[in-house]
Design an enzyme around this catalytic site. Structure first.
Site, mmCIF file in Angstrom:
data_model
loop_
_atom_site.group_PDB
_atom_site.id
_atom_site.type_symbol
_atom_site.label_atom_id
_atom_site.label_comp_id
_atom_site.label_asym_id
_atom_site.label_seq_id
_atom_site.Cartn_x
_atom_site.Cartn_y
_atom_site.Cartn_z
ATOM 1 N N MET A 30 39.846 27.637 30.896
ATOM 2 C CA MET A 30 39.457 26.412 31.612
ATOM 3 C C MET A 30 38.036 26.592 32.169
ATOM 4 O O MET A 30 37.643 25.925 33.114
ATOM 5 C CB MET A 30 40.455 26.105 32.730
ATOM 6 C CG MET A 30 41.859 25.834 32.187
ATOM 7 S SD MET A 30 42.851 24.755 33.217
ATOM 8 C CE MET A 30 42.986 25.719 34.696
ATOM 9 N N LEU A 33 34.062 31.143 33.667
ATOM 10 C CA LEU A 33 34.411 32.427 33.047
ATOM 11 C C LEU A 33 33.967 33.597 33.922
ATOM 12 O O LEU A 33 32.889 33.586 34.498
ATOM 13 C CB LEU A 33 33.761 32.530 31.663
ATOM 14 C CG LEU A 33 34.122 31.406 30.681
ATOM 15 C CD1 LEU A 33 33.464 31.649 29.329
ATOM 16 C CD2 LEU A 33 35.627 31.249 30.507
ATOM 17 N N HIS A 34 34.834 34.597 34.007
ATOM 18 C CA HIS A 34 34.546 35.791 34.799
ATOM 19 C C HIS A 34 34.896 37.023 33.958
ATOM 20 O O HIS A 34 35.240 36.903 32.762
ATOM 21 C CB HIS A 34 35.310 35.759 36.129
ATOM 22 C CG HIS A 34 36.775 35.499 35.982
ATOM 23 N ND1 HIS A 34 37.629 36.390 35.387
ATOM 24 C CD2 HIS A 34 37.535 34.416 36.322
ATOM 25 C CE1 HIS A 34 38.855 35.902 35.392
ATOM 26 N NE2 HIS A 34 38.830 34.689 35.940
ATOM 27 N N HIS A 37 37.951 36.897 31.717
ATOM 28 C CA HIS A 37 37.786 36.190 30.438
ATOM 29 C C HIS A 37 36.979 37.042 29.454
ATOM 30 O O HIS A 37 37.269 37.091 28.267
ATOM 31 C CB HIS A 37 37.059 34.862 30.645
ATOM 32 C CG HIS A 37 37.804 33.885 31.496
ATOM 33 N ND1 HIS A 37 37.422 33.580 32.777
ATOM 34 C CD2 HIS A 37 38.914 33.147 31.247
ATOM 35 C CE1 HIS A 37 38.255 32.690 33.287
ATOM 36 N NE2 HIS A 37 39.171 32.416 32.384
ATOM 37 N N GLN A 61 47.993 20.100 33.466
ATOM 38 C CA GLN A 61 48.672 21.237 34.103
ATOM 39 C C GLN A 61 48.453 21.291 35.611
ATOM 40 O O GLN A 61 48.880 22.237 36.258
ATOM 41 C CB GLN A 61 48.289 22.552 33.431
ATOM 42 C CG GLN A 61 46.869 23.006 33.631
ATOM 43 C CD GLN A 61 46.540 24.217 32.773
ATOM 44 O OE1 GLN A 61 46.333 24.103 31.559
ATOM 45 N NE2 GLN A 61 46.483 25.391 33.362
ATOM 46 N N GLY A 147 45.722 36.530 29.613
ATOM 47 C CA GLY A 147 45.645 37.594 30.613
ATOM 48 C C GLY A 147 46.978 37.808 31.329
ATOM 49 O O GLY A 147 47.742 36.856 31.556
ATOM 50 N N GLN A 148 47.201 39.037 31.724
ATOM 51 C CA GLN A 148 48.438 39.378 32.447
ATOM 52 C C GLN A 148 48.475 38.755 33.839
ATOM 53 O O GLN A 148 49.539 38.596 34.434
ATOM 54 C CB GLN A 148 48.589 40.897 32.550
ATOM 55 C CG GLN A 148 49.951 41.311 33.084
ATOM 56 C CD GLN A 148 50.032 42.771 33.406
ATOM 57 O OE1 GLN A 148 49.502 43.606 32.677
ATOM 58 N NE2 GLN A 148 50.688 43.105 34.512
ATOM 59 N N ASP A 150 48.345 35.806 34.699
ATOM 60 C CA ASP A 150 49.311 34.703 34.627
ATOM 61 C C ASP A 150 50.456 35.144 33.713
ATOM 62 O O ASP A 150 50.597 34.645 32.597
ATOM 63 C CB ASP A 150 48.621 33.444 34.082
ATOM 64 C CG ASP A 150 47.527 32.966 35.014
ATOM 65 O OD1 ASP A 150 47.822 32.652 36.173
ATOM 66 O OD2 ASP A 150 46.359 32.940 34.587
ATOM 67 N N ARG A 187 39.685 30.578 40.483
ATOM 68 C CA ARG A 187 39.892 29.922 41.781
ATOM 69 C C ARG A 187 39.342 30.764 42.947
ATOM 70 O O ARG A 187 39.225 30.251 44.049
ATOM 71 C CB ARG A 187 41.370 29.617 42.013
ATOM 72 C CG ARG A 187 41.879 28.469 41.165
ATOM 73 C CD ARG A 187 43.278 28.039 41.592
ATOM 74 N NE ARG A 187 43.653 26.766 41.028
ATOM 75 C CZ ARG A 187 44.377 26.594 39.920
ATOM 76 N NH1 ARG A 187 44.795 27.645 39.255
ATOM 77 N NH2 ARG A 187 44.674 25.399 39.492
HETATM 78 O O1 PAF Z 1 45.129 30.265 31.773
HETATM 79 C C1 PAF Z 1 44.413 29.247 31.683
HETATM 80 O O2 PAF Z 1 43.208 29.246 31.941
HETATM 81 C C2 PAF Z 1 45.047 27.947 31.227
HETATM 82 O O3 PAF Z 1 46.324 27.810 31.740
HETATM 83 C C3 PAF Z 1 45.031 27.762 29.697
HETATM 84 C C4 PAF Z 1 45.895 28.795 29.000
HETATM 85 C C5 PAF Z 1 43.603 27.842 29.178
HETATM 86 C C6 PAF Z 1 45.584 26.385 29.323
HETATM 87 O O4 PAF Z 1 44.826 25.367 29.884
#
Ligand code: PAF
Length: 283
Positions: A30, A33-34, A37, A61, A147-148, A150, A187
């Site tokens: 989304m 980026l850090h 990512h 989401q 990533g772990q 999430d 965030r």
């Molecule tokens: O983990 C995220 O950044 C988001 O949930 C994803 C997987 C890109 C879906 O929008």
């Protein structure tokens, strides 16, 4: 680095890409980026010949009271990061490209998505599984990287791919943390230093749980008490959940064995923090 903004152009690119010769890897993001990512992109770079990154703040989401509008966005920095990491293609669709006015289909995973985060964010995973299905259909990658941090999202997506017979291998990549253990997240842009300091207790609590298991503790209730004690000592922090679960099903365990995931979610001043640690128990 190629930038594509429409689904039509992405499909054309994909048709021209010979699937027999090259393996395509996708890193769905989304944006904002850090280093977390970057590590996913590096892993994709090592595994695949062609690396695709998608950047899309997915409205589906976010719940009605969540931070969709405030979510950090910095496209020029994101593109610079993708260039530095040698990404081949960046997909940056607009909201109405992926969700036109007559859009009416969603994809939902059942029980795995309903517990833990699903209880606090009832529409969240349906939004994630819908967008991930769309991205996997468009890119048709051999690999996708998550990533772990999430961890439940990873489990839900793995289930989705299995249930819908999607031909993509889902790879879990380690959480990237600051030196003190605080997990990186987009965030974190709007976390104050004092909130960050208090939120670090979540990682410390999970680490205390992991240490207790390493020391031989096998009763989940006792491990959970140990973790809660670390958090209870901090002010201005509410616990949403702290649990010892089976790492595959995310079902809470009574007695710990096999691969266990310690899951935690807390709230500080209206901001939620989630984190987890995986513990492998050998005997
Ligand atoms: O983990 C995220 O950044 C988001 O949930 C994803 C997987 C890109 C879906 O929008």
């Amino acid at each position: 680095m190629r930038i594509i903004r429409t689904t039509q152009a992405l499909r054309t690119w994909r048709r021209r890409h010979d699937p027999l010769r090259t393996s395509i890897g996708v890193v769905p993001t989304m944006g904002a980026l850090h280093a977390g990512h970057r590590s996913l992109i590096k892993r994709a770079r090592r595994t695949c010949q062609t690396v695709v990154v998608s950047i899309f703040v997915n409205p589906l989401q976010f719940g009605p009271t969540e931070d969709y509008r405030r979510y950090p966005r910095d496209l020029s920095q994101d593109l610079a990061c993708c260039r530095e990491e040698n990404v081949d293609l960046v997909f940056i669709p607009k909201v109405d490209t992926l969700y036109p006015h007559d859009f009416q289909t969603t994809v939902a995973v059942k029980s795995l998505a309903q517990r833990w985060e699903g209880e606090y964010r009832p529409t969240h995973f349906q939004g994630v599984t819908t967008i991930v299905t769309k991205l996997l259909n468009l890119v048709r990658p051999a690999h996708a990287f998550f990533g772990q941090k999430d961890y439940q999202q990873f489990c839900v997506i793995r289930q989705l791919v299995k249930d819908l017979d999607l031909d993509t291998r889902i790879t879990l990549c380690p959480t990237i943390r600051d030196a003190d253990g605080f997990a990186l997240s987009s965030r974190n842009h709007y976390v104050t230093p004092s909130q960050r300091q208090r939120a670090l207790a979540l990682y410390q609590a999970l680490s205390a749980g992991k240490a207790a298991i390493a020391g031989g503790m096998r009763r989940a209730d006792l491990v959970e008490q140990k973790m809660a004690k670390v958090l209870d000592a901090r002010h201005g922090l509410a616990i949403d959940y702290l649990a010892c679960c089976d790492a595959r099903t995310l079902e809470p365990l009574a007695r710990l064995r096999g691969t266990v995931v310690l899951l935690g979610a807390i709230r500080i001043g209206g901001i939620r923090f989630i984190d987890n640690l995986i513990v492998r128990i050998r005997r």
